[in-house]
Design an enzyme around this catalytic site. Structure first.
Site, mmCIF file in Angstrom:
data_model
loop_
_atom_site.group_PDB
_atom_site.id
_atom_site.type_symbol
_atom_site.label_atom_id
_atom_site.label_comp_id
_atom_site.label_asym_id
_atom_site.label_seq_id
_atom_site.Cartn_x
_atom_site.Cartn_y
_atom_site.Cartn_z
ATOM 1 N N LYS C 81 54.199 35.391 36.181
ATOM 2 C CA LYS C 81 52.703 34.910 35.715
ATOM 3 C C LYS C 81 52.672 34.498 34.218
ATOM 4 O O LYS C 81 53.469 35.032 33.343
ATOM 5 C CB LYS C 81 51.883 36.364 35.839
ATOM 6 N N SER C 156 43.551 38.809 38.957
ATOM 7 C CA SER C 156 43.844 37.583 38.312
ATOM 8 C C SER C 156 45.248 37.095 38.351
ATOM 9 O O SER C 156 45.596 36.040 38.438
ATOM 10 C CB SER C 156 43.850 37.907 36.539
ATOM 11 N N SER C 180 44.046 43.600 38.864
ATOM 12 C CA SER C 180 44.926 42.193 39.005
ATOM 13 C C SER C 180 45.725 41.872 39.645
ATOM 14 O O SER C 180 46.574 40.648 39.978
ATOM 15 C CB SER C 180 44.724 41.639 37.700
#
Ligand SMILES: [Mg+2]
Ligand SMILES: [Zn+2]
Lengths: 95, 481, 489
Positions: C81, C156, C180
């Site tokens: 990420k 997210s 997330s």
């Protein structure tokens, strides 16, 4: 509206955020929505409940007083918008 | 000075803790490195980095707390003080707010009325220093050097119990001496490792409500603290006596103009939004730990001063001077123990000629050219009458120049005092024969001529004759005749 | 061995294949890079693809294996990420503020995975600074859900979830502050694991809300999640909040019988707000768990409904302070043509941050400001205590709490952008674990109208093994995880 325009302007200044005039009204509306939403918390009975600052109750770990970080200024400063003579530059600060 | 007005002063002292590395990072705290060469990713508040607390700063804060017999918090918490400024990399300062590590301490100072006065110390908390803004170097820009960012500070906050600039300075000196005794700060004011802000207000005598205060910043010497506070007291009294009002504000002391100036208040009032720093956990201290630290404390200035008075029976003002620095006190004590002479005599020489010589060459006591034992050797010769105090000064200077021990110098220069009465009588007779009319005048009653004749004898003996014996011998001869 | 097989394989199977010499890390890495090249155009799962670095690392991994120096993840491709700092590689947090930011250091998670031999293929898209539940707040545009390009993969960590679901990479790191990792995993039919707070180091993971953030992983099998966690977990001296707690052999301990495991079903979970289809899927999943030997009982989380408002005070408060460092001075974006200092701050931050980030910074600034601190921040920390106590009480009766991960399947992009609150309510089932610091996992639980639905399992502090066991056993039995979105076979 739980927040008025002046409050939002004051908050934006504290947070150093410039808001565009076009969607200022929208910002005020959405922030008010959020504040109204979190206002539910007032319902909870919390007399003498200890606030929980952290998910685990642990103590701070201490590090030995040793110098471990080398000087990497030149590589680090590649990320800076403006540097001179090893210093970071900002618009003149008047005191 | 204040007459109808009572002055109320509280001090906030920032003492830089003498660690190798920063409070939350492994970057060096050494002074004077090139700009930003000692600012690591953590000091710079880089994305993703985290703080880890330096073990040493906790020990130092606890030492200080014990020394001012304060309460040491078994649990203290770091908080974030949020505000934007270019020398504050993260946009917040990690400090302690609701739960500081040290609370409710006290310190005795010499009050203005001469009697000892207790000054309360509200709290002492740990925090990180900010960086430095350089305004001169560039014309359109301000340069930011973050080497100092993250340097450990102990902020020491007094109660508003100081009643004059002199009391404020006495308090500040006392703290300065204390942190250096404890070895937790070098107290170097030029390098900014010992800084002071003063909260000053005045109120009509007898009034128990506090007047509006101003905060004086940038007081980086004892002299400036005194001058700035006195200026500010005068200013406030003038304003009030002209029917004006004091504005609560921060004022900067300008040493060149010797005045305080209002700092143009920021575009809006500060709202620091303190909250517990979620990157750090509470610092928990055990009784055992605090006890161990307590045992490691050195003898503190007040105790040492009392001991010097009792053990060496020194004049209290001399004891105060000698204990002002741990190094000076150690030097005196070593000399006093090596000496057979009275400690007070040793004290006189340390405070007098030795301090004078050190100051002339700008040396501190650790670098004295005459060691404690050597000085004791000199003082002993005065005590046992081998030399007079006058000759001793000559010997001292020779020792200072490195010409050897007191005894060696006395011998090679033959400075030994003459105490043999037959030798002295011989010289006395020669002087009397050489000065008939002075002798006649003396005998006619002009007795103050004795001094002249003593001088002549000393001259003949190169100052080595024992003054007391010379006096006695002369009188005997003159009065006999 | 054809490429189709390689990209369909789990981390565990790929590890076996590499060990057996069926293929090299170079072959595997090239195959996946080509696949990203071909398919990511439409998904937008990656912000940066590090092809050359990856091929070089793969060659090294193959050499290391030949030399008998193969770490537990040697030669296995993964993605990070874009919230994890990667030395010499852009780390953007999907924000204009960091569009030009090259981290001078590796996050601890990145370093540990690299040391184990993992190959980074690139950095995945996300909601800006991890603030969002739909991946629509990214400066680089939304990520599309492989199961329906019109829909959001959640957020997210939407880029990581989409990349793993679309078989672009077998595993990707994520971060979870309020759901997330788990919500995007649920919406993309992948496994999403959020460990106990403090289990995995936060050093080098750009902070959103420090007391809630935790690094985790998204994979296509529970065993893979266990494998990754074993490498990521453990004390880090650089993170004061990382815990010195032994790291068990998560993979070796995995069991398939759930005999003796007590699973709690939260009464409040089936209140209004939960989509009927999702409710049905969840009930079926619970039945499967029971069939595997677990015993089910009802538990109470009386303050569940307050978890979202609590979160939306605590998280913004922390983020308003954490994001103050983005001022245009030492790194990141700085507005052009500025006259004075105040303008530098306000325009840099005004132009560098997107709307949702600005809203959360302002919310946090407000709840911490003079006069409101007690009513909001302090109150929220007290309610947080009540919520944590609810979990403690529930865990006196059960070992695991099971329920839905998300109230609905993947929603259409743009559907929830007008009203922040409807977006926030997506995380109603996941936020509690963050507030209490508990480990939780979302495992594929079935489908509603061809859209994946997740089963959510929460454990006690450092109880990762039990929830991994449940997820693993359930996965073997139900076998939803192997379902692959059309067009990505
Ligand atoms: Mg202060
Ligand atoms: Zn301070």
């Amino acid at each position: 509206m739980s927040l008025d325009r002046d409050q939002v302007r004051h908050i934006a200044m504290l947070a150093r955020l410039e808001l565009s005039d076009d969607d200022f009204a929208d910002t005020v509306a959405k922030l008010s929505r959020i504040v109204d939403f979190v206002d539910q918390l007032s319902r909870a009975a919390t007399d003498d409940v200890v606030p929980m600052a952290h998910p685990l109750n642990m103590n701070q770990r201490l590090r030995p007083d040793r110098v471990t970080e080398p000087n990497e200024r030149d590589e680090i400063q590649k990320n800076a918008a403006a540097v001179a003579d090893g210093m970071y530059l900002v618009p003149k600060v008047i005191e | 000075m204040s007459g109808a007005w009572e002055v109320v002063i509280g001090l906030e002292i920032h003492a830089q803790l003498a660690t190798e590395s920063k409070i939350f990072s492994g970057a060096s705290t050494a002074y004077g490195a090139g700009p930003n060469t000692q600012a690591c990713l953590i000091d710079l508040g880089y994305p993703g980095v985290l703080p880890v607390l330096n073990k040493e700063v906790v020990r130092m804060a606890v030492m200080f707390g014990i020394a001012i017999n304060a309460t040491i918090a078994r649990r203290s918490v770091f908080a974030r003080k949020n505000y934007f400024y270019p020398d504050l990399p993260k946009g917040y300062q990690i400090s302690q707010y609701e739960l500081p590590i040290v609370e409710h301490g006290e310190l005795l100072i010499a009050g203005d009325d001469g009697t000892p006065k207790r000054i309360g110390i509200t709290r002492a908390h740990l925090e990180e220093d900010a960086g430095k803004s350089v305004h001169e170097a560039f014309d359109r820009y301000t340069g930011i050097d973050l080497n100092r960012a993250g340097t450990p500070l102990l902020e020491i906050v007094s109660e508003p119990e100081l009643r004059s600039a002199t009391e404020a300075v006495a308090y500040m000196r006392k703290i300065h001496t204390l942190v250096r005794y404890l070895g937790i700060s070098d107290g170097n004011m030029q390098e900014g490792s010992f800084r002071c802000d003063a909260n000053v207000s005045v109120r009509p005598r007898g009034d128990d409500r506090l007047g509006t205060r101003t905060e004086l910043k940038n007081l980086n010497s004892f002299r400036f603290v005194e001058k700035a506070i006195n200026f500010e007291i005068e200013r406030q009294i003038d304003v009030l006596e002209d029917g004006g009002e004091i504005v609560q504000e921060t004022r900067l002391y300008d040493a060149d103009r010797d005045e305080t100036r209002s700092m143009r208040s920021k575009e809006e009032a500060n709202d620091y939004r303190y909250f517990p720093d979620p990157d750090l956990l509470p610092v928990e201290l055990t009784d055992a730990y605090i006890e161990t630290v307590g045992k490691s404390l050195p003898e503190l200035p007040d105790a040492k001063q009392r001991r010097f008075i009792d053990e060496f029976d020194l004049r209290s003002e001399d004891a105060a001077i000698l204990t002002a620095s741990r190094q000076l006190a150690d030097f005196f004590e070593a000399a006093a123990r090596a000496a057979t002479a009275k400690p007070q005599l040793v004290a006189n020489w340390v405070i007098g000629d030795l301090t004078g010589a050190l100051n002339r060459e700008g040396l501190d006591i650790e670098r004295s050219r005459i060691g404690a034992a050597a000085l004791a050797g000199l003082v002993n010769r005065i005590a046992d009458q081998t030399i007079s105090g006058k000759i001793a000064k000559e010997v001292f200077d020779a020792m200072w120049r490195g010409e050897g021990s007191a005894d060696a110098i006395i011998d090679t220069r033959g400075l030994r005092q003459i105490t043999d009465s037959s030798a002295i009588d011989a010289v006395v007779r020669r002087v009397i024969d050489a000065h008939p009319e002075q002798v006649a005048q003396y005998r006619a009653g002009k007795t103050k001529l004795l001094g002249f004749l003593v001088g002549q004898v000393m001259k003949e003996t190169g100052g080595k004759a024992n003054p007391a014996q010379v006096n006695a011998a002369l009188r005997k001869e003159l009065d006999a005749g | 061995m054809t490429e189709r097989d390689l990209h369909q394989m789990t981390l565990t199977d790929l590890a076996a294949g590499l060990a057996a010499g069926d293929f090299t890390s170079a072959e595997l890495t090239r195959a996946l890079l080509e696949r990203i090249e071909a398919l990511d155009e439409s998904l937008n799962a990656f912000v940066t693809v590090t092809a050359e670095l990856a091929m070089a690392a793969a060659a090294e991994a193959d050499a290391a294996r030949a030399a008998g120096r193969a770490g537990s993840l040697n030669g296995l491709p993964i993605a990070h990420k874009d919230i994890f700092c990667t030395r010499g590689v852009k780390t953007t947090c999907a924000s204009r503020m960091l569009d030009n930011f090259v981290a001078p250091y590796d996050a601890t998670v990145v370093a540990r995975l690299a040391d184990a031999g993992a190959i980074m293929l690139g950095k995945t898209n996300m909601d800006e600074f991890a603030m969002g539940s739909s991946n629509e707040t990214s400066f680089y545009g939304p990520v599309h859900n492989p199961w329906d390009g019109e829909r959001s993969p959640g957020g997210s960590s939407g880029g990581s979830a989409a990349a793993v679901a679309a078989r672009l990479v077998p595993a990707a790191t994520g971060t979870d502050t309020g759901g997330s990792i788990r919500q995007p995993a649920a919406l993309t039919n992948t496994i999403g694991l959020k460990p106990t707070y403090g289990r995995v180091s936060r050093y080098g993971m750009i902070a959103f809300a420090s007391s809630l953030d935790q690094a985790g992983v998204i994979t296509r099998s529970t065993a893979d999640a266990a494998l990754m966690l074993g490498v990521m977990a453990g004390l880090d001296e650089r993170d004061s909040t990382s815990v010195d707690h032994p790291v068990p052999d998560y993979v070796g301990n995995l069991r398939e019988s759930l005999a003796g495991i007590r699973i709690g079903v939260v009464r409040q979970h089936f209140d209004a707000g939960l989509d009927d289809g999702c409710a049905a899927v969840t009930r079926d999943a619970l039945a499967v768990l029971e069939s595997l030997g677990a015993t089910l009982s009802e538990v109470d989380l009386p303050n569940l409904d307050l978890s979202v408002p609590t979160y939306y005070v605590v998280a913004p408060a922390e983020c308003s302070s954490n994001l103050s460092r983005f001022d245009g001075v030492r790194f990141g974006y700085r507005a052009q043509g500025i006259e004075d200092l105040l303008e530098m701050y306000c325009r840099t931050r005004g132009e560098g941050f997107g709307d949702e980030v600005k809203r959360r910074i302002m919310t946090g600034t407000y709840v911490l400001s003079a006069g409101y601190y007690d009513a909001y921040y302090l109150k929220a920390q007290q309610v947080r205590q009540l919520i944590a106590a609810d979990f403690r009480r529930a865990f006196e009766q059960v070992d695991v709490i099971a329920g839905p991960t998300s109230p609905t399947p993947a929603f259409k992009l743009g559907d929830k952008t007008d009203d922040p609150i409807t977006m926030y309510l997506n995380d109603i089932y996941t936020i509690g674990a963050n507030l209490a610091g508990l480990p939780a996992i979302s495992v594929p639980g079935g489908f509603v109208d061809n859209l994946p639905v997740g089963l959510h399992l929460v454990g006690t502090h450092f109880g990762e093994q039990v929830i991994l066991d449940c997820a693993h056993a359930y996965e073997r039995q139900a076998n939803w995880a192997s379902e692959c979105p059309e067009g990505y076979l």
